[in-house]
Write an enzyme that holds these catalytic residues in place. Structure first.
Site, PDB file in Angstrom:
ATOM      1  N   VAL A  14       0.831  -1.203   0.000  1.00  0.00           N
ATOM      2  CA  VAL A  14       0.000   0.000   0.000  1.00  0.00           C
ATOM      3  C   VAL A  14       0.867   1.256   0.000  1.00  0.00           C
ATOM      4  O   VAL A  14       0.605   2.217  -0.732  1.00  0.00           O
ATOM      5  CB  VAL A  14      -0.967   0.005   1.201  1.00  0.00           C
ATOM      6  CG1 VAL A  14      -1.813   1.275   1.199  1.00  0.00           C
ATOM      7  CG2 VAL A  14      -1.876  -1.220   1.160  1.00  0.00           C
ATOM      8  N   LYS A 105      -7.384  -1.414   8.547  1.00  0.00           N
ATOM      9  CA  LYS A 105      -8.739  -1.876   8.896  1.00  0.00           C
ATOM     10  C   LYS A 105      -8.812  -2.471  10.294  1.00  0.00           C
ATOM     11  O   LYS A 105      -9.768  -2.252  11.026  1.00  0.00           O
ATOM     12  CB  LYS A 105      -9.237  -2.881   7.867  1.00  0.00           C
ATOM     13  CG  LYS A 105      -8.347  -4.093   7.691  1.00  0.00           C
ATOM     14  CD  LYS A 105      -8.822  -4.999   6.589  1.00  0.00           C
ATOM     15  CE  LYS A 105      -7.823  -6.110   6.307  1.00  0.00           C
ATOM     16  NZ  LYS A 105      -6.601  -5.613   5.644  1.00  0.00           N
ATOM     17  N   GLU A 129     -10.546   5.978   4.302  1.00  0.00           N
ATOM     18  CA  GLU A 129     -11.211   5.399   3.140  1.00  0.00           C
ATOM     19  C   GLU A 129     -10.534   4.123   2.663  1.00  0.00           C
ATOM     20  O   GLU A 129     -11.182   3.161   2.241  1.00  0.00           O
ATOM     21  CB  GLU A 129     -11.235   6.421   1.995  1.00  0.00           C
ATOM     22  CG  GLU A 129     -11.953   5.946   0.739  1.00  0.00           C
ATOM     23  CD  GLU A 129     -13.446   5.773   0.944  1.00  0.00           C
ATOM     24  OE1 GLU A 129     -13.910   4.615   0.913  1.00  0.00           O
ATOM     25  OE2 GLU A 129     -14.139   6.787   1.137  1.00  0.00           O
ATOM     26  N   VAL A 132     -11.275   0.008   3.789  1.00  0.00           N
ATOM     27  CA  VAL A 132     -12.351  -0.886   3.344  1.00  0.00           C
ATOM     28  C   VAL A 132     -12.468  -0.838   1.822  1.00  0.00           C
ATOM     29  O   VAL A 132     -12.593   0.230   1.227  1.00  0.00           O
ATOM     30  CB  VAL A 132     -13.714  -0.493   3.963  1.00  0.00           C
ATOM     31  CG1 VAL A 132     -14.818  -1.402   3.444  1.00  0.00           C
ATOM     32  CG2 VAL A 132     -13.656  -0.534   5.479  1.00  0.00           C
ATOM     33  N   GLY A 187      -0.397 -14.630  -5.618  1.00  0.00           N
ATOM     34  CA  GLY A 187      -0.294 -13.476  -4.742  1.00  0.00           C
ATOM     35  C   GLY A 187      -1.620 -12.948  -4.235  1.00  0.00           C
ATOM     36  O   GLY A 187      -1.676 -11.927  -3.548  1.00  0.00           O
ATOM     37  N   GLU A 190      -2.247 -14.863   1.220  1.00  0.00           N
ATOM     38  CA  GLU A 190      -1.003 -14.883   1.985  1.00  0.00           C
ATOM     39  C   GLU A 190      -0.583 -16.325   2.244  1.00  0.00           C
ATOM     40  O   GLU A 190      -1.374 -17.268   2.122  1.00  0.00           O
ATOM     41  CB  GLU A 190      -1.201 -14.161   3.322  1.00  0.00           C
ATOM     42  CG  GLU A 190      -1.640 -12.714   3.204  1.00  0.00           C
ATOM     43  CD  GLU A 190      -0.540 -11.801   2.705  1.00  0.00           C
ATOM     44  OE1 GLU A 190       0.649 -12.209   2.744  1.00  0.00           O
ATOM     45  OE2 GLU A 190      -0.861 -10.677   2.258  1.00  0.00           O
ATOM     46  N   ASP A 201     -10.822 -10.682   8.062  1.00  0.00           N
ATOM     47  CA  ASP A 201     -10.647  -9.475   7.261  1.00  0.00           C
ATOM     48  C   ASP A 201     -11.996  -8.831   6.936  1.00  0.00           C
ATOM     49  O   ASP A 201     -12.187  -7.623   7.123  1.00  0.00           O
ATOM     50  CB  ASP A 201      -9.892  -9.829   5.973  1.00  0.00           C
ATOM     51  CG  ASP A 201      -9.736  -8.650   5.031  1.00  0.00           C
ATOM     52  OD1 ASP A 201      -8.846  -7.819   5.270  1.00  0.00           O
ATOM     53  OD2 ASP A 201     -10.511  -8.560   4.061  1.00  0.00           O
ATOM     54  N   LYS A 205     -13.852  -5.092   8.269  1.00  0.00           N
ATOM     55  CA  LYS A 205     -14.403  -4.098   7.351  1.00  0.00           C
ATOM     56  C   LYS A 205     -15.884  -3.861   7.617  1.00  0.00           C
ATOM     57  O   LYS A 205     -16.362  -2.727   7.544  1.00  0.00           O
ATOM     58  CB  LYS A 205     -14.176  -4.554   5.912  1.00  0.00           C
ATOM     59  CG  LYS A 205     -12.699  -4.591   5.535  1.00  0.00           C
ATOM     60  CD  LYS A 205     -12.461  -5.279   4.201  1.00  0.00           C
ATOM     61  CE  LYS A 205     -10.982  -5.335   3.860  1.00  0.00           C
ATOM     62  NZ  LYS A 205     -10.721  -6.104   2.620  1.00  0.00           N
ATOM     63  N   GLY A 302      -4.737  -4.210  -3.487  1.00  0.00           N
ATOM     64  CA  GLY A 302      -3.694  -3.911  -4.449  1.00  0.00           C
ATOM     65  C   GLY A 302      -3.058  -2.559  -4.189  1.00  0.00           C
ATOM     66  O   GLY A 302      -3.625  -1.702  -3.501  1.00  0.00           O
TER      67      GLY A 302
END
Length: 428
Positions: A14, A105, A129, A132, A187, A190, A201, A205, A302
């Protein structure tokens, strides 16, 4: 041209995406906010690691104080992940009067209210922003564009890894373990996929979205969570035969003043917009009392999609100007009692049993369902005179606890080998 300096905490997927968006779209960013945004310091764990050759080595640091103490850095972008030390750094940045943008998150879901209060008290902004659905602007939509609506429900495909796995299992009739391995090689997943496949996860969110939509102090513990590891090709085959698609859905909906919060595999009709969301894409389907039905769709993870969301938050801070213009949402703690217990939820259910094919067994099972007021909509049996055959039921709408009680008794029947799967059905 005015220049605004930001400190970037983290330079993984990120963080590198944030930097790339700032470079590649600099002209558009200047056009939209009037500032050239420069990542003047980037916090990394290991300075010896080979980095992007386009960035001067002096920009990288392993000392967070080089960002926190720098009065010229007005905005801190936290993209490290995890709870600590990210929480400590964010609180310190807020204390020093810096605005904060985060993609974290887990941190926002677990400590968001505390962090937002600290930001409000310090008269700075905390925007998230990117936490999520990657590049999908869903948080802004709920906070701003839909703020005149009473949100009735949110249903989302919020995890790209699980959506890729289920989509692949559906289209190619592959086993879960094989698709997971492929997702890891590409990819999408994980090495330890637990957070994705066990729905942690997506639950983080949903916690964030539910707070925004319903104004209640939702905790991660309030979310019922069930992953996809028990989904098999035969369940997908039955779903297809019955006119459904299986998706891992995060669901928050208000019914008669009570709010359901849950993440689990779900049968949804083939004709529903969410059913067509394939590969690693995300989508959020919202019903508002004024706007009606909306769906937001796009890449949920991504480097560039998530980086785009984070840079969008930076631009929002610049555009809003003085911090005291920010309106902080009021969390109504008394509404916590309105979160429904999972057992009281109502819906339809897919139940797959493995049974010994003995005359009269269907009648016994149907009788036990009836004992707990669970009526049956569809019954399918495949196989004959094998050691164990599948017997599949779709129930009419009923109470979750009644289904669980009925299955407890059914499991005790000597003709029942196992309760192979139970999947909730959303006929939406």
């Amino acid at each position: 041209m005015q220049k605004l300096k930001v400190g970037l905490m983290g330079f993984g997927t990120v963080g590198s995406g944030v930097w790339r968006v700032l470079q590649d779209n600099s002209d558009k960013i200047i056009e939209n906010c009037g500032f050239e945004i420069e990542a003047s310091k980037i916090l990394v764990r290991d300075l010896s690691k080979k980095r992007n050759g386009e960035i001067a080595r002096g920009v990288f640091t392993d000392n967070p104080l080089e960002i926190l103490n720098d009065e010229n850095i007005k905005i801190v972008v936290e993209v490290m992940g995890g709870i600590e030390p990210a929480k400590e750094y964010i609180l310190e940045a807020i204390k020093r009067g810096k605005h904060v943008v985060t993609a974290n998150k887990a941190l926002i879901a677990s400590h968001g209210d505390m962090l937002l209060k600290a930001a409000k008290d310090a008269n700075v902004k905390l925007l998230y922003e990117a936490s999520v659905a990657g590049g999908i602007p869903i948080i802004h939509a709920i906070k701003e564009s839909l703020s005149a609506n009473r949100i009735n429900s949110i249903m989302g495909i919020l995890n790209g890894t699980t959506n890729y796995i289920l989509s692949k299992m559906t289209s190619e009739k592959m086993e879960y373990d094989i698709v997971l391995k492929e997702a890891q090689e590409k990819g999408y997943a994980e090495a330890d996929p637990t957070s994705d496949v066990e729905a942690f996860d997506a639950a983080y969110k949903l916690t964030i979205l539910a707070r925004l939509a319903f104004g209640i102090d939702v905790k991660i513990e309030d979310i019922y969570r069930e992953g996809i590891t028990n989904i098999s090709p035969i369940d997908i085959e039955y779903a297809t035969e019955l006119g459904y698609v299986i998706k891992l859905l995060a669901i928050a909906k208000e019914t008669n003043g009570k709010i359901e919060l849950k993440v689990h595999p779900t049968f949804i009709p083939k004709g529903h917009p969410l059913a067509a969301v394939g590969d690693a894409f995300n989508a959020v389907y919202i019903k508002g009392n004024a706007v009606g039905e909306l769906m937001f769709y796009g890449k949920g993870a991504g480097d560039l999609p998530t980086g785009s969301a984070a840079v969008g938050d930076i631009i929002s801070i610049i555009r809003e100007g003085t911090p005291n213009k920010m309106i902080t949402q009021v969390i109504n703690e008394k509404d916590l009692s309105n979160i429904k217990d999972m057992g009281s939820n109502q819906g339809e259910y897919y139940v797959r049993l493995l049974i010994k094919d003995i005359p009269g067994i269907l009648g016994k099972i149907a009788s036990l369902f009836g004992k707990y007021n669970v009526s049956l909509s569809s019954v399918i049996q495949k196989g004959k005179e094998e050691p164990a055959v599948s017997l599949v039921f779709i129930t009419h709408e009923t109470i979750e606890l009644n289904v669980q009680y009925a299955l407890t008794d059914i499991a005790k029947l000597p003709e029942v080998v196992s309760i192979a799967n139970v999947i909730r059905v959303e006929n939406i």
